[in-house]
Design a protein around this motif. Structure first.
Motif, PDB file in Angstrom:
ATOM      1  N   GLY A 471       0.898  -1.208  -0.266  1.00 15.75           N
ATOM      2  CA  GLY A 471      -0.153   0.158   0.202  1.00 15.75           C
ATOM      3  C   GLY A 471       0.809   1.347   0.039  1.00 15.75           C
ATOM      4  N   PRO A 472       1.285   1.902  -1.333  1.00 14.64           N
ATOM      5  CA  PRO A 472       2.025   2.888  -1.359  1.00 14.64           C
ATOM      6  C   PRO A 472       1.230   4.130  -1.149  1.00 14.64           C
ATOM      7  N   GLY A 473       1.697   5.257  -0.537  1.00 11.01           N
ATOM      8  CA  GLY A 473       0.843   5.904  -0.237  1.00 11.01           C
ATOM      9  C   GLY A 473       1.454   7.463  -0.350  1.00 11.01           C
ATOM     10  N   LEU A 474       0.594   9.086  -0.441  1.00  8.12           N
ATOM     11  CA  LEU A 474       0.923  10.397   0.233  1.00  8.12           C
ATOM     12  C   LEU A 474       0.551  11.288   0.743  1.00  8.12           C
ATOM     13  N   SER A 475       1.601  11.641   1.504  1.00  3.76           N
ATOM     14  CA  SER A 475       1.184  12.674   1.965  1.00  3.76           C
ATOM     15  C   SER A 475       1.142  14.690   2.545  1.00  3.76           C
ATOM     16  N   SER A 476       0.272  15.508   2.047  1.00  5.34           N
ATOM     17  CA  SER A 476       0.141  16.863   1.358  1.00  5.34           C
ATOM     18  C   SER A 476      -0.181  17.494   3.160  1.00  5.34           C
ATOM     19  N   LEU A 477       1.317  18.026   3.503  1.00  5.52           N
ATOM     20  CA  LEU A 477       0.716  18.472   4.651  1.00  5.52           C
ATOM     21  C   LEU A 477       1.177  20.168   4.019  1.00  5.52           C
ATOM     22  N   GLN A 478       0.489  21.019   5.019  1.00  4.02           N
ATOM     23  CA  GLN A 478       0.394  22.965   4.801  1.00  4.02           C
ATOM     24  C   GLN A 478       0.438  23.162   6.110  1.00  4.02           C
TER      25      GLN A 478
END
Length: 762
Positions: A471-478
């Motif tokens: 399960g690859p994923g991506l996190s976008s934090l701002q």
């Protein structure tokens, strides 16, 4: 004399465990008249409560040697055969139900293996069927979970904390994520089964472990339930009411409650050393008088509509949390370059008001597709006031905060034909805080944070023994603090595991998780607050995003009435947020930094043993080593052991537990030594009434928690004493009034956790 007393005690236990019981036996064949081996057989009460489990031998025979007289349901199932439920009556010493035929079926059933009492290992989870004793002697969802004695899972029934070696468990009811109050108000009699995901996949893939309560469904009737818990030793009470009505596919639930907490505060004995460049100050301080007080009230309305194709739910809630008149009066003795004796008073008042709205939908798009969505919006009005005086020194802070929170979650699951599936998950967490600080330091702060997570997980089974999850994923934090730079970070994430089952009753798991986190929002600020005449507390808006790496190895085996779990676990956190101390303008600044590395290596062995229907035991042993590298250099070894015993007799249940002392270095970099815990409780349940009385640390009067910190400019040792972790007791009463048909317990509940971005000095 002691030997005689022990002999009498165990003889009495053996006598109480043996009742006049019958033997139930029979044989299972297929439609070709051939014997069926390894057929799963469950003995159930008429209301489907699990009593006992068995399997047929190589000749198709089975037997239940200890069955009380009464009416039951015999449920038979086997892979590739049509399951069958038989009503039976046990009214004599030996009951032969004869030959039972299971016709073959073309549908391929999921892998189901029964080992031990009521634990059923399936391809993606452990299915647990609560037995009669476990259900009868539980009043809440936490009580039942504790009675199940799942190896490696620690359940604190008072606080509602459910944890394992890798972190806290996530709890669900019928697949919907819930919180403390929802599980606390769940009636065990309405729980049909419990799903335990020790390696969560699909919609649960973002959890450490998952617990899903499956409840019975009814279409008419309702109930009113009342419960109250009162602590003995100091003032603490928790009182709740639930009213529910079911009408066809729709149910309406209204519930509310209040709790209070008041005691003579926390007593500290603290030694501190301030190492300024040109001089040194030593301070010894102690608490002369203190008070901790908190009151909380909540109400909520839930409306749920459900059919075979979808489930819709909406809830509206309101929570008020008031902590007024909290204070600590102390004395300080100074030596070194600054000498003298002074007295201090620290007063703190806090108030939080939280209305919230939540919408939930679960849609069965087809036999192979499922879509789940949830949206929760919350508004919070927080106030915080601190007034500190030490002789002629005065520090005053008054904060008013408006806090907005929006959480969105979408899960899509697609099942394929060849034992494989694809799951897509989207999370978005959005928080906005506007705070107005007045007093010694005046600030206006506007902070918003947003994190979006996207995962695509593929799961593939290879025969009966191997299962791969990737399960690859991506996190976008701002996040953006007014007057400071906008921060935007993209981080890769990964959840992967390989499961090997050498035998039907064993499982070996190898897994790796890669994640990220960002600092707590109460630390992302540029606010200064005076702690005392030598210290100020300051936020830090310029901290890095932490990276988490977590490999693990886990082995499970179910052997007869034993359930065993062994686990090795390693957690590495780079850019970990820790306390930071430095000197500025003859003041010690307590702030935060994110250039440390945190390491935690742990090993655990957990065993549960169902000795008989009346007596069950759970034991757990854990070793872990915690270290900081980089900006800090600290380490700690800890060995922890715990033991729990449950004994059931008629309408009564006895629980005894014990836990050894432990020590750790928290992520805050503070070294903590905890006291050992032990206690017992006895409960009575009959019909709609329940009562429980318990004691914690009944022979201990001086439990203390010791904390230490050592830096180049500041160090301290603190001994913390509180009435809350001395010898205490409690009593609890429950009553439920049913009308119409029996109905399931409310699946709603109240999230009473009020968030805040205020930087506080407790």
């Amino acid at each position: 004399m002691k030997q005689i007393l022990f002999a009498c005690f165990f003889s009495l236990l053996a006598l109480l465990s043996t009742n006049a019981q019958c033997v139930l036996f029979g044989k299972v064949i297929d439609d070709k008249k051939e014997s069926l081996s390894y057929v799963t057989i469950r003995l159930l009460e008429k209301d489907s409560i699990f009593i006992a489990g068995a399997t047929t031998d190589s000749f198709g025979y089975f037997n239940f040697p200890k069955v009380n007289k009464g009416e039951y349901i015999l449920a038979l199932s086997s892979i590739g055969y049509t399951p069958k439920n038989l009503p039976i009556q046990v009214n004599k010493e030996h009951v032969d139900i004869g030959i039972v035929t299971l016709p073959a079926q073309d549908v391929q059933l999921g892998e189901v293996v029964v080992k031990g009492s009521s634990f059923i290992r399936q391809k993606d989870k452990v299915l647990i069927l609560p037995d009669k004793q476990q259900v009868k002697h539980a009043n809440t969802g936490y009580d039942l979970l504790s009675n199940l004695m799942i190896p490696g899972l620690d359940v604190n029934r008072q606080t509602g904390t459910v944890s394992t070696l890798g972190g806290n468990a996530t709890l669900y009811i019928n697949g919907r994520k819930v919180d403390y109050r929802e599980v606390q108000s769940l009636r065990p009699r309405d729980i049909e089964k419990v799903e335990y995901y020790d390696n969560p996949t699909g919609k649960y893939a973002n959890d450490v472990v998952s617990i899903n309560y499956i409840t019975k469904k009814y279409e008419t009737g309702g109930y009113v339930s009342l419960d109250g818990t009162q602590t003995i030793g100091y003032l603490k009470g928790d009182y709740n009411m639930v009213a529910k009505i079911d009408h066809k596919n729709t149910n309406y639930t209204l519930y509310g409650g209040a709790n209070m907490n008041k005691y003579d505060g926390v007593r500290n004995e603290k030694t501190e050393n301030y190492l300024f460049p040109d001089y040194t100050v030593h301070r010894q301080s102690g608490t002369d008088d203190s008070q901790v007080k908190n009151n909380q009230e909540y109400m909520q309305l839930n409306i749920q509509n459900q059919n075979d194709k979808r489930t819709l739910m909406g809830k509206v809630s309101f929570v008020r949390n008031d902590a007024p008149d909290n204070y600590e009066i102390g004395s300080q003795r100074y030596s070194g370059d600054y000498e003298g004796e002074q007295h201090s008073r620290n007063e703190i008042d806090q108030l939080g008001l939280m209305p919230s709205v939540s919408l939930y939908g679960n849609f069965n798009l087809s036999k192979t597709q499922q879509l789940e969505t949830s949206v929760t919006g919350t508004y919070i009005d927080n106030t915080y006031t601190r007034d500190y005086t030490e002789d002629n020194f005065l520090s005053y802070t008054d904060v008013a905060e408006k806090f907005y929170n929006l959480d969105v979650n979408v899960n899509y699951v697609l099942q394929f034909k060849h034992q494989n599936s694809l799951t897509a998950q989207l999370y978005h967490f959005h928080k906005v805080s506007m705070s107005d600080y007045t007093g010694n330091n005046n600030y206006w702060q506007h902070l918003w944070t947003a994190e979006s997570l996207l995962f695509l997980e593929y799961s593939q089974r290879f025969g009966d023994k191997l299962n791969l999850r990737f399960g690859p994923g991506l996190s976008s934090l701002q996040y953006h603090l007014h007057g400071d730079n906008h921060v935007s970070q993209i981080s890769p994430r990964l959840r992967t595991s390989l499961i090997y089952r050498p035998r039907q009753n064993q499982q070996l798991l190898i897994g790796l998780n890669i994640g990220n986190s960002f600092p707590d929002i109460s630390t992302i600020n540029s606010v200064d607050q005076n702690i005392d005449m030598f210290q100020i507390k300051r936020g830090n808006p310029n901290m890095d995003n932490a990276k988490l790496y977590m490999p693990k190895l886990m082995y499970n085996i179910q052997y007869k009435t034993f359930n065993i779990q062994a686990m090795f676990y390693y957690l590495n956190v780079t850019n970990a947020v820790v306390n930071d101390y430095y000197i500025e303008d003859d003041l010690l600044v307590n702030s935060y930094r994110s250039d440390a590395n945190y390491h935690n290596l742990a090993a655990m062995l957990a065993v549960t043993w169902k000795i008989n229907d009346n007596l069950r035991i759970k034991a757990n042993g854990t070793w872990n080593r915690t270290m900081f590298t980089g900006a800090l250099s600290e380490s700690c070894n800890n060995l922890r052991a715990s033991l729990e015993l449950n004994y059931y007799w008629r309408d009564f249940a006895l629980n005894v537990y014990g836990e050894t002392p432990q020590k750790e270095i928290a992520m805050s970099s503070i070294y903590t030594r905890q006291y050992g815990k032990y206690g017992a409780s006895i409960s009575w349940n009959h019909g709609h009434w329940g009562a429980e009385a318990g004691v914690d640390s009944p022979f201990t009067k001086h439990n203390r928690i010791r904390t230490d910190l050592n830096t180049s400019v500041y160090n301290f040792t603190n001994s913390n004493y509180s009435r809350t972790f001395q010898q205490t007791g409690y009593v609890k009463f429950t009553y439920t009034f049913d009308f119409g048909r029996k109905t399931s317990r409310a699946q709603g509940g109240v999230n009473t956790t009020i968030n805040s971005a205020i930087m506080k000095i407790e």
